[in-house]
Scaffold this motif. Structure first.
Motif, PDB file in Angstrom:
ATOM      1  N   THR A 140       0.847  -1.212   0.000  1.00 38.25           N
ATOM      2  CA  THR A 140       0.000   0.000   0.000  1.00 38.25           C
ATOM      3  C   THR A 140       0.874   1.251   0.000  1.00 38.25           C
ATOM      4  O   THR A 140       0.632   2.211  -0.740  1.00 38.25           O
ATOM      5  N   ASP A 141       1.893   1.239   0.846  1.00 37.15           N
ATOM      6  CA  ASP A 141       2.764   2.410   0.984  1.00 37.15           C
ATOM      7  C   ASP A 141       3.583   2.636  -0.289  1.00 37.15           C
ATOM      8  O   ASP A 141       3.774   3.772  -0.720  1.00 37.15           O
ATOM      9  N   LEU A 142       4.051   1.542  -0.895  1.00 41.21           N
ATOM     10  CA  LEU A 142       4.824   1.682  -2.146  1.00 41.21           C
ATOM     11  C   LEU A 142       3.935   2.246  -3.253  1.00 41.21           C
ATOM     12  O   LEU A 142       4.352   3.104  -4.027  1.00 41.21           O
ATOM     13  N   LEU A 143       2.699   1.763  -3.304  1.00 44.48           N
ATOM     14  CA  LEU A 143       1.769   2.281  -4.316  1.00 44.48           C
ATOM     15  C   LEU A 143       1.506   3.773  -4.077  1.00 44.48           C
ATOM     16  O   LEU A 143       1.505   4.574  -5.019  1.00 44.48           O
ATOM     17  N   THR A 144       1.317   4.146  -2.817  1.00 47.28           N
ATOM     18  CA  THR A 144       1.054   5.560  -2.497  1.00 47.28           C
ATOM     19  C   THR A 144       2.238   6.423  -2.933  1.00 47.28           C
ATOM     20  O   THR A 144       2.064   7.472  -3.554  1.00 47.28           O
ATOM     21  N   LEU A 145       3.441   5.953  -2.627  1.00 46.96           N
ATOM     22  CA  LEU A 145       4.633   6.731  -2.994  1.00 46.96           C
ATOM     23  C   LEU A 145       4.759   6.837  -4.515  1.00 46.96           C
ATOM     24  O   LEU A 145       5.043   7.903  -5.058  1.00 46.96           O
ATOM     25  N   LYS A 146       4.530   5.698  -5.177  1.00 48.73           N
ATOM     26  CA  LYS A 146       4.666   5.693  -6.641  1.00 48.73           C
ATOM     27  C   LYS A 146       3.637   6.642  -7.271  1.00 48.73           C
ATOM     28  O   LYS A 146       3.959   7.448  -8.146  1.00 48.73           O
ATOM     29  N   ALA A 147       2.398   6.556  -6.782  1.00 52.88           N
ATOM     30  CA  ALA A 147       1.334   7.370  -7.386  1.00 52.88           C
ATOM     31  C   ALA A 147       1.466   8.845  -7.020  1.00 52.88           C
ATOM     32  O   ALA A 147       1.160   9.716  -7.827  1.00 52.88           O
ATOM     33  N   GLY A 154      15.526   7.903  -4.393  1.00 51.37           N
ATOM     34  CA  GLY A 154      15.996   9.273  -4.158  1.00 51.37           C
ATOM     35  C   GLY A 154      15.147  10.042  -3.160  1.00 51.37           C
ATOM     36  O   GLY A 154      15.123  11.269  -3.184  1.00 51.37           O
ATOM     37  N   LEU A 155      14.477   9.327  -2.265  1.00 52.20           N
ATOM     38  CA  LEU A 155      13.592   9.999  -1.300  1.00 52.20           C
ATOM     39  C   LEU A 155      14.235  10.067   0.086  1.00 52.20           C
ATOM     40  O   LEU A 155      14.913   9.122   0.510  1.00 52.20           O
ATOM     41  N   THR A 156      14.000  11.178   0.781  1.00 48.03           N
ATOM     42  CA  THR A 156      14.369  11.248   2.197  1.00 48.03           C
ATOM     43  C   THR A 156      13.081  11.039   2.991  1.00 48.03           C
ATOM     44  O   THR A 156      12.145  11.834   2.907  1.00 48.03           O
ATOM     45  N   VAL A 157      13.047   9.900   3.696  1.00 53.96           N
ATOM     46  CA  VAL A 157      11.809   9.506   4.368  1.00 53.96           C
ATOM     47  C   VAL A 157      12.011   9.539   5.881  1.00 53.96           C
ATOM     48  O   VAL A 157      12.934   8.901   6.406  1.00 53.96           O
ATOM     49  N   GLY A 158      11.162  10.279   6.571  1.00 54.32           N
ATOM     50  CA  GLY A 158      11.200  10.320   8.039  1.00 54.32           C
ATOM     51  C   GLY A 158      10.166   9.366   8.595  1.00 54.32           C
ATOM     52  O   GLY A 158       9.021   9.345   8.136  1.00 54.32           O
ATOM     53  N   PHE A 159      10.575   8.553   9.562  1.00 54.45           N
ATOM     54  CA  PHE A 159       9.641   7.653  10.241  1.00 54.45           C
ATOM     55  C   PHE A 159       9.525   8.144  11.676  1.00 54.45           C
ATOM     56  O   PHE A 159      10.554   8.298  12.350  1.00 54.45           O
ATOM     57  N   CYS A 160       8.323   8.364  12.165  1.00 50.80           N
ATOM     58  CA  CYS A 160       8.181   8.948  13.502  1.00 50.80           C
ATOM     59  C   CYS A 160       7.216   8.147  14.369  1.00 50.80           C
ATOM     60  O   CYS A 160       6.149   7.748  13.910  1.00 50.80           O
ATOM     61  N   LEU A 176      12.211  -0.071   1.154  1.00 55.04           N
ATOM     62  CA  LEU A 176      12.807   1.119   0.530  1.00 55.04           C
ATOM     63  C   LEU A 176      14.322   0.999   0.393  1.00 55.04           C
ATOM     64  O   LEU A 176      14.936   1.709  -0.405  1.00 55.04           O
ATOM     65  N   CYS A 177      14.912   0.078   1.164  1.00 55.69           N
ATOM     66  CA  CYS A 177      16.353  -0.187   1.017  1.00 55.69           C
ATOM     67  C   CYS A 177      16.655  -0.811  -0.344  1.00 55.69           C
ATOM     68  O   CYS A 177      17.805  -0.839  -0.774  1.00 55.69           O
ATOM     69  N   CYS A 178      15.637  -1.360  -0.996  1.00 53.89           N
ATOM     70  CA  CYS A 178      15.870  -2.023  -2.289  1.00 53.89           C
ATOM     71  C   CYS A 178      15.826  -1.047  -3.452  1.00 53.89           C
ATOM     72  O   CYS A 178      15.967  -1.453  -4.605  1.00 53.89           O
ATOM     73  N   TYR A 179      15.566   0.210  -3.198  1.00 54.44           N
ATOM     74  CA  TYR A 179      15.541   1.214  -4.274  1.00 54.44           C
ATOM     75  C   TYR A 179      16.696   2.189  -4.049  1.00 54.44           C
ATOM     76  O   TYR A 179      17.126   2.412  -2.909  1.00 54.44           O
ATOM     77  N   SER A 205      22.465  -2.454   3.013  1.00 56.07           N
ATOM     78  CA  SER A 205      22.013  -2.023   1.676  1.00 56.07           C
ATOM     79  C   SER A 205      22.763  -0.771   1.212  1.00 56.07           C
ATOM     80  O   SER A 205      22.515  -0.266   0.116  1.00 56.07           O
ATOM     81  N   GLY A 206      23.631  -0.247   2.094  1.00 57.27           N
ATOM     82  CA  GLY A 206      24.415   0.931   1.729  1.00 57.27           C
ATOM     83  C   GLY A 206      23.641   2.235   1.850  1.00 57.27           C
ATOM     84  O   GLY A 206      24.088   3.282   1.386  1.00 57.27           O
ATOM     85  N   LYS A 207      22.459   2.202   2.492  1.00 59.13           N
ATOM     86  CA  LYS A 207      21.676   3.433   2.639  1.00 59.13           C
ATOM     87  C   LYS A 207      22.068   4.142   3.938  1.00 59.13           C
ATOM     88  O   LYS A 207      22.532   3.521   4.889  1.00 59.13           O
ATOM     89  N   GLU A 208      21.823   5.470   3.956  1.00 54.75           N
ATOM     90  CA  GLU A 208      22.150   6.259   5.158  1.00 54.75           C
ATOM     91  C   GLU A 208      20.933   6.392   6.049  1.00 54.75           C
ATOM     92  O   GLU A 208      19.813   6.525   5.544  1.00 54.75           O
TER      93      GLU A 208
END
Ligand code: ASP
Length: 361
Positions: A140-147, A154-160, A176-179, A205-208
């Motif tokens: 659901t979340d991937l679809l929301t982001l894609k749409a 290339g997104l900076t995503v905050g999780f709170c 999201l580590c796979c993109y 995954s080499g992500k920050e």
């Protein structure tokens, strides 16, 4: 389909990333052209085994199957089923899967849906296993982001919020580590930080990622803010929960510091972590996100029933009958018949049901 290659969805990792993309793309097509899919699941039955409360996940799965022309059986209150008589997950699943073409299951214990899949005679979908994973929320979340953002890279995503117990956070971070080129800002109290095994996955995954304690310091840099509630039902005591509640609240004032294109997501239900005044902000997408969830579940049901997905075996590690998982909420500590199975990383074992790590003595 034979029992050994059912396309179970326990963790999104079970499917190749190309399948996540085809499922979200199909969902977009279903949303645009719903008439084409009416009756696509005629004669098929979905069994829903909900051992824990649910609104969106359960209703969106039901609505998805009904819109596709299929039928639904199941329970949402285990007290009204043989579970109340002490029936094991193994037996309940064995029976329910002999009446169904696909099973959707939610359970409070971690690894429980994988345990169900081991015995099932049809594909099983994880609709949330304790504080562990929630792969269909992630679709659901991937679809929301894609749409809505037009990209998953290339997104900076905050999780709170409750990043320790929030299964939707764990599943989405891993995905999201796979993109490419995504960055994460993890906003929580010291007590509710993301579990180490997820941080290890991010680093591998080499992500920050950075960890901060306030929304104020994170908001200006974000493309996406993913809010979550404090998961009251996962705390050991009311006292512990009380010490963590009401810490984060996104309001109009904080939204002023956000970029004009930052979107706010939330798997819902909301408690008090987003003020109602934010709902009218065009950047607040959580209700739309819940609606995307129905289309992505239609797409998932179709893809699973059409056998469009190739999956890996459920257990690939080493069977160690004498070793017990240290996680007290792991299903292997409740169902004695389950094979204990671990991935071995040079002396560090990872439980194949709940992903808890333990050191070999
Ligand atoms: N609905 C989501 C879940 O089932 C989020 C939550 O309950 O906070 O995990």
């Amino acid at each position: 389909m034979t029992k050994n290659n059912f396309p179970h969805l326990i963790d999104l990792d079970n499917y190749p990333v190309s399948s996540w993309d085809s499922i979200t793309n199909l969902a977009i097509d279903i949303k645009r052209n719903p008439h084409i899919y009416v009756g696509a699941c005629n004669g098929k039955i979905m069994g829903t085994l909900f051992y824990e409360p649910s609104t969106r996940t359960q209703m969106s799965f039901q609505s998805a199957m009904l819109r596709l022309g299929g039928g639904i059986i199941g329970f949402d209150n285990p007290a009204n089923s043989s579970v109340a008589k002490g029936e094991s997950i193994k037996d309940t699943t064995k029976i329910a899967s002999s009446y169904s073409d696909i099973i959707v299951m939610r359970h409070p214990l971690e690894g429980s849906v994988k345990a169900a899949a081991l015995t099932s005679d049809c594909p099983v979908v994880n609709a949330g296993d304790g504080g562990h994973l929630h792969p269909t929320q992630t679709l659901t979340d991937l679809l929301t982001l894609k749409a809505e953002k037009g990209t998953l890279s290339g997104l900076t995503v905050g999780f709170c919020g409750d990043l320790k117990n929030g299964r939707t956070v764990h599943s989405l971070l891993k995905a999201l580590c796979c993109y490419d080129n995504n960055k994460f800002v993890l906003i929580s109290t010291e007590e509710l930080k993301v579990p180490t095994y997820i941080k290890n996955r991010i680093s591998a995954s080499g992500k920050e990622y950075t960890e901060v304690n306030t929304l104020e310091e994170a908001i200006p840099s974000l493309d996406v803010l993913y809010m979550t509630r404090i998961q009251r039902e996962r705390f050991g005591s009311e006292e512990e929960y009380n010490s963590q509640k009401h810490v984060f609240c996104l309001d109009k004032k904080k939204m002023k510091a956000a970029g004009k294109d930052m979107i706010v997501m939330h798997p819902l239900p909301r408690v008090d972590e987003i003020a109602v005044e934010v709902d009218d902000d065009p950047r607040a997408l959580y209700f739309k996100q819940a609606n995307y969830g129905m289309y992505v579940r239609m797409s998932l049901i179709l893809s699973v029933l059409n056998e469009d997905i190739k999956t890996k075996p459920l257990l690939t590690g080493t069977k160690m009958p004498k070793v017990c998982c240290h996680n007290q909420k792991c299903i292997t500590n409740f169902e004695p018949s389950l094979p204990h199975s671990f991935r071995n990383y040079g002396g560090v074992l990872e439980c194949e049901y709940c992903d808890e790590r333990l050191l070999l003595e």
